[in-house]
Scaffold this active site. Structure first.
Site, PDB file in Angstrom:
ATOM      1  N   ASP A  50       0.841  -1.204   0.000  1.00  0.00           N
ATOM      2  CA  ASP A  50       0.000   0.000   0.000  1.00  0.00           C
ATOM      3  C   ASP A  50       0.868   1.244   0.000  1.00  0.00           C
ATOM      4  O   ASP A  50       1.519   1.559   0.993  1.00  0.00           O
ATOM      5  CB  ASP A  50      -0.883  -0.012   1.252  1.00  0.00           C
ATOM      6  CG  ASP A  50      -1.825   1.191   1.272  1.00  0.00           C
ATOM      7  OD1 ASP A  50      -2.870   1.125   0.607  1.00  0.00           O
ATOM      8  OD2 ASP A  50      -1.496   2.195   1.933  1.00  0.00           O
ATOM      9  N   TYR A  55       3.465   9.519  -0.216  1.00  0.00           N
ATOM     10  CA  TYR A  55       4.570   8.827   0.479  1.00  0.00           C
ATOM     11  C   TYR A  55       5.900   8.957  -0.282  1.00  0.00           C
ATOM     12  O   TYR A  55       6.948   8.606   0.232  1.00  0.00           O
ATOM     13  CB  TYR A  55       4.271   7.329   0.670  1.00  0.00           C
ATOM     14  CG  TYR A  55       2.957   6.998   1.332  1.00  0.00           C
ATOM     15  CD1 TYR A  55       2.187   7.975   1.962  1.00  0.00           C
ATOM     16  CD2 TYR A  55       2.462   5.692   1.336  1.00  0.00           C
ATOM     17  CE1 TYR A  55       0.963   7.654   2.557  1.00  0.00           C
ATOM     18  CE2 TYR A  55       1.257   5.366   1.933  1.00  0.00           C
ATOM     19  CZ  TYR A  55       0.515   6.363   2.529  1.00  0.00           C
ATOM     20  OH  TYR A  55      -0.687   6.043   3.103  1.00  0.00           O
ATOM     21  N   LYS A  80      -2.568   5.938  -4.126  1.00  0.00           N
ATOM     22  CA  LYS A  80      -3.631   6.914  -3.816  1.00  0.00           C
ATOM     23  C   LYS A  80      -3.203   8.300  -4.284  1.00  0.00           C
ATOM     24  O   LYS A  80      -2.016   8.608  -4.284  1.00  0.00           O
ATOM     25  CB  LYS A  80      -3.861   7.016  -2.300  1.00  0.00           C
ATOM     26  CG  LYS A  80      -3.758   5.727  -1.551  1.00  0.00           C
ATOM     27  CD  LYS A  80      -3.968   5.896  -0.069  1.00  0.00           C
ATOM     28  CE  LYS A  80      -3.583   4.655   0.678  1.00  0.00           C
ATOM     29  NZ  LYS A  80      -2.146   4.514   0.923  1.00  0.00           N
ATOM     30  N   HIS A 117      -7.218   9.643  -2.014  1.00  0.00           N
ATOM     31  CA  HIS A 117      -6.603   9.538  -0.682  1.00  0.00           C
ATOM     32  C   HIS A 117      -7.477  10.152   0.410  1.00  0.00           C
ATOM     33  O   HIS A 117      -7.502   9.675   1.543  1.00  0.00           O
ATOM     34  CB  HIS A 117      -5.236  10.227  -0.715  1.00  0.00           C
ATOM     35  CG  HIS A 117      -4.291   9.738   0.332  1.00  0.00           C
ATOM     36  ND1 HIS A 117      -2.942   9.654   0.134  1.00  0.00           N
ATOM     37  CD2 HIS A 117      -4.478   9.313   1.594  1.00  0.00           C
ATOM     38  CE1 HIS A 117      -2.349   9.197   1.225  1.00  0.00           C
ATOM     39  NE2 HIS A 117      -3.272   8.989   2.127  1.00  0.00           N
TER      40      HIS A 117
HETATM   41  N1  LIG Z   1      -5.286   6.189   3.618  1.00  0.00           N
HETATM   42  C1  LIG Z   1      -4.747   6.912   4.566  1.00  0.00           C
HETATM   43  O1  LIG Z   1      -5.087   8.082   4.785  1.00  0.00           O
HETATM   44  C2  LIG Z   1      -3.690   6.287   5.436  1.00  0.00           C
HETATM   45  C3  LIG Z   1      -3.312   6.898   6.636  1.00  0.00           C
HETATM   46  C4  LIG Z   1      -2.344   6.268   7.427  1.00  0.00           C
HETATM   47  C5  LIG Z   1      -1.802   5.058   7.010  1.00  0.00           C
HETATM   48  N2  LIG Z   1      -2.166   4.485   5.824  1.00  0.00           N
HETATM   49  C6  LIG Z   1      -1.608   3.180   5.357  1.00  0.00           C
HETATM   50  O2  LIG Z   1      -1.667   2.236   6.421  1.00  0.00           O
HETATM   51  C7  LIG Z   1      -0.336   1.784   6.722  1.00  0.00           C
HETATM   52  C8  LIG Z   1      -0.184   1.493   8.206  1.00  0.00           C
HETATM   53  O3  LIG Z   1      -0.534   2.604   8.986  1.00  0.00           O
HETATM   54  P1  LIG Z   1       0.545   3.460   9.820  1.00  0.00           P
HETATM   55  O4  LIG Z   1       1.833   3.418   9.119  1.00  0.00           O
HETATM   56  O5  LIG Z   1      -0.106   4.775  10.085  1.00  0.00           O
HETATM   57  O6  LIG Z   1       0.625   2.778  11.226  1.00  0.00           O
HETATM   58  P2  LIG Z   1       0.633   1.292  11.877  1.00  0.00           P
HETATM   59  O7  LIG Z   1       0.842   0.240  10.866  1.00  0.00           O
HETATM   60  O8  LIG Z   1      -0.568   1.244  12.753  1.00  0.00           O
HETATM   61  O9  LIG Z   1       1.892   1.408  12.838  1.00  0.00           O
HETATM   62  C9  LIG Z   1       3.199   1.587  12.365  1.00  0.00           C
HETATM   63  C10 LIG Z   1       4.092   1.849  13.557  1.00  0.00           C
HETATM   64  O10 LIG Z   1       4.109   0.684  14.398  1.00  0.00           O
HETATM   65  C11 LIG Z   1       5.460   0.211  14.514  1.00  0.00           C
HETATM   66  N3  LIG Z   1       5.402  -1.261  14.480  1.00  0.00           N
HETATM   67  C12 LIG Z   1       5.252  -2.050  13.391  1.00  0.00           C
HETATM   68  N4  LIG Z   1       5.202  -3.340  13.743  1.00  0.00           N
HETATM   69  C13 LIG Z   1       5.332  -3.372  15.080  1.00  0.00           C
HETATM   70  C14 LIG Z   1       5.387  -4.436  16.008  1.00  0.00           C
HETATM   71  N5  LIG Z   1       5.266  -5.695  15.635  1.00  0.00           N
HETATM   72  N6  LIG Z   1       5.562  -4.118  17.320  1.00  0.00           N
HETATM   73  C15 LIG Z   1       5.695  -2.831  17.714  1.00  0.00           C
HETATM   74  N7  LIG Z   1       5.642  -1.776  16.882  1.00  0.00           N
HETATM   75  C16 LIG Z   1       5.467  -2.049  15.555  1.00  0.00           C
HETATM   76  C17 LIG Z   1       6.196   0.785  13.336  1.00  0.00           C
HETATM   77  O11 LIG Z   1       7.574   0.960  13.641  1.00  0.00           O
HETATM   78  P3  LIG Z   1       8.731   0.206  12.741  1.00  0.00           P
HETATM   79  O12 LIG Z   1       8.519   0.632  11.334  1.00  0.00           O
HETATM   80  O13 LIG Z   1       9.991   0.738  13.333  1.00  0.00           O
HETATM   81  O14 LIG Z   1       8.545  -1.272  12.952  1.00  0.00           O
HETATM   82  C18 LIG Z   1       5.507   2.141  13.178  1.00  0.00           C
HETATM   83  O15 LIG Z   1       6.026   3.068  14.097  1.00  0.00           O
HETATM   84  C19 LIG Z   1       0.548   2.936   6.215  1.00  0.00           C
HETATM   85  O16 LIG Z   1       1.888   2.536   6.034  1.00  0.00           O
HETATM   86  C20 LIG Z   1      -0.161   3.302   4.943  1.00  0.00           C
HETATM   87  O17 LIG Z   1       0.164   2.379   3.933  1.00  0.00           O
HETATM   88  C21 LIG Z   1      -3.120   5.078   5.039  1.00  0.00           C
END
Ligand SMILES: NC(=O)c1ccc[n+]([C@@H]2O[C@H](COP(=O)([O-])OP(=O)(O)OC[C@H]3O[C@@H](n4cnc5c(N)ncnc54)[C@H](OP(=O)(O)O)[C@@H]3O)[C@@H](O)[C@H]2O)c1
Length: 275
Positions: A50, A55, A80, A117
């Site tokens: 994704d 990004y 997006k 997005h």
């Molecule tokens: N459509 C939208 O508006 C939107 C908004 C936000 C996100 N997204 C998408 O959703 C994806 C995920 O959301 P997100 O990046 O906001 O947050 P997330 O996946 O909820 O959390 C990521 C965070 O958690 C940490 N993490 C990952 N695995 C872990 C584990 N096993 N134990 C402890 N900590 C862990 C990561 O650090 P490390 O990397 O250091 O492991 C990072 O700091 C994004 O990458 C993006 O593709 C879309």
């Protein structure tokens, strides 16, 4: 066990294009780090990535897929767009540039899913319409196999009926985890056959010490992150955890060998008391 496998997919009723139930998010993974993280994810077994224009790593996602040696058709790629150009042609140009960055110059280059997005686009309703029409054009040209929205409310999706030739959108990607269950919009999407992608499923890493998560993790010998991902999968969401750490990329994939029982699912459901 509830019949969820690493190869399981969700097929939106509206598109008939299967989406792997677990994806890999690359928000805030810059440049070369993104290539390395995606390659680790693909080696681990993830088959969905994704990304987004915002990004600034679409090109790196495409490079990682090509370098992985995995067939393009075996990887599901989402991107997006949240910006509108100066004219409708310009808006379409922005979308098609994403496809080129990810999939290359060939005439048959495509992305599997292209999302708007955010509904907060310049010009509001007019802007949303213009970007959607650009995505429809991509869809009809075969450059986007499915198209959808992100961060859309019920009203935003209903508004699209006024102009969309493709309705409902195939996917709505929103923030979904125990503390953000968005019950009204998820019920609406389910009813309309719109698949739900769960972003920030790990609550951006902020709840790893939560007592309920820890207790349920201990019960299954799983980590809080694995409980969160499994919870989303059992809710029927397509779950998109992000990590740039190879160990955690593997950990987050280890969610297909246990099932959270009804009692623990209820406890997790009760963490969000909004509608
Ligand atoms: N459509 C939208 O508006 C939107 C908004 C936000 C996100 N997204 C998408 O959703 C994806 C995920 O959301 P997100 O990046 O906001 O947050 P997330 O996946 O909820 O959390 C990521 C965070 O958690 C940490 N993490 C990952 N695995 C872990 C584990 N096993 N134990 C402890 N900590 C862990 C990561 O650090 P490390 O990397 O250091 O492991 C990072 O700091 C994004 O990458 C993006 O593709 C879309």
């Amino acid at each position: 066990m509830s019949g969820l496998f690493s190869t399981s997919t969700t097929t939106p009723e509206s598109s008939n294009i299967p989406i792997p139930v677990l994806g890999f998010g690359v928000y805030q993974i810059p440049g070369d780090k993104c290539i390395a993280a995606c390659k680790t994810a693909l080696e681990t077994g993830y088959r969905q990535i994704d990304t987004a224009q915002l990004y600034r790593n679409e090109e790196q996602v495409g490079t990682a897929i090509r370098q992985s040696g995995i067939k393009r058709s075996d990887v599901f790629v989402t991107t997006k767009q949240g910006l509108r150009g100066d004219t409708p042609d310009d808006t379409y140009r922005l979308t098609s540039e994403s496809v080129r960055r990810i999939a290359g110059e060939e005439a048959d280059a495509y992305v599997d899913l292209f999302l708007i997005h955010t509904p907060y686009i310049r010009g509001e309703a007019e802007g949303r319409k213009e970007v959607w029409q650009a995505l429809e054009q991509l869809f009809y040209e075969g450059k986007a196999r499915s198209i959808g929205v992100s961060n859309y409310s019920i009203d935003h999706i209903e508004e699209m009926k006024e102009y969309a030739t493709i309705w409902p959108p195939h996917v709505n990607q929103i923030e979904l985890h125990p503390w953000s269950q968005q019950r009204s919009v998820t019920a609406y999407c389910k009813h309309q056959g719109i698949a739900l992608q769960a972003y920030s499923p790990l609550v951006e890493g902020t709840k790893m010490d939560d007592i309920v998560l820890r207790k349920i993790g201990d019960k299954y010998a799983k980590t809080p992150a694995q409980v969160l991902i499994r919870y989303g999968l059992q809710k029927g969401w397509i779950v998109l955890p992000k990590s740039e750490n190879p160990h955690r990329i593997g950990e987050n994939y280890g969610v297909f060998d246990f099932e959270i029982d009804e009692r623990s699912m209820k406890e997790l459901n009760e963490l969000d008391d909004t509608s």
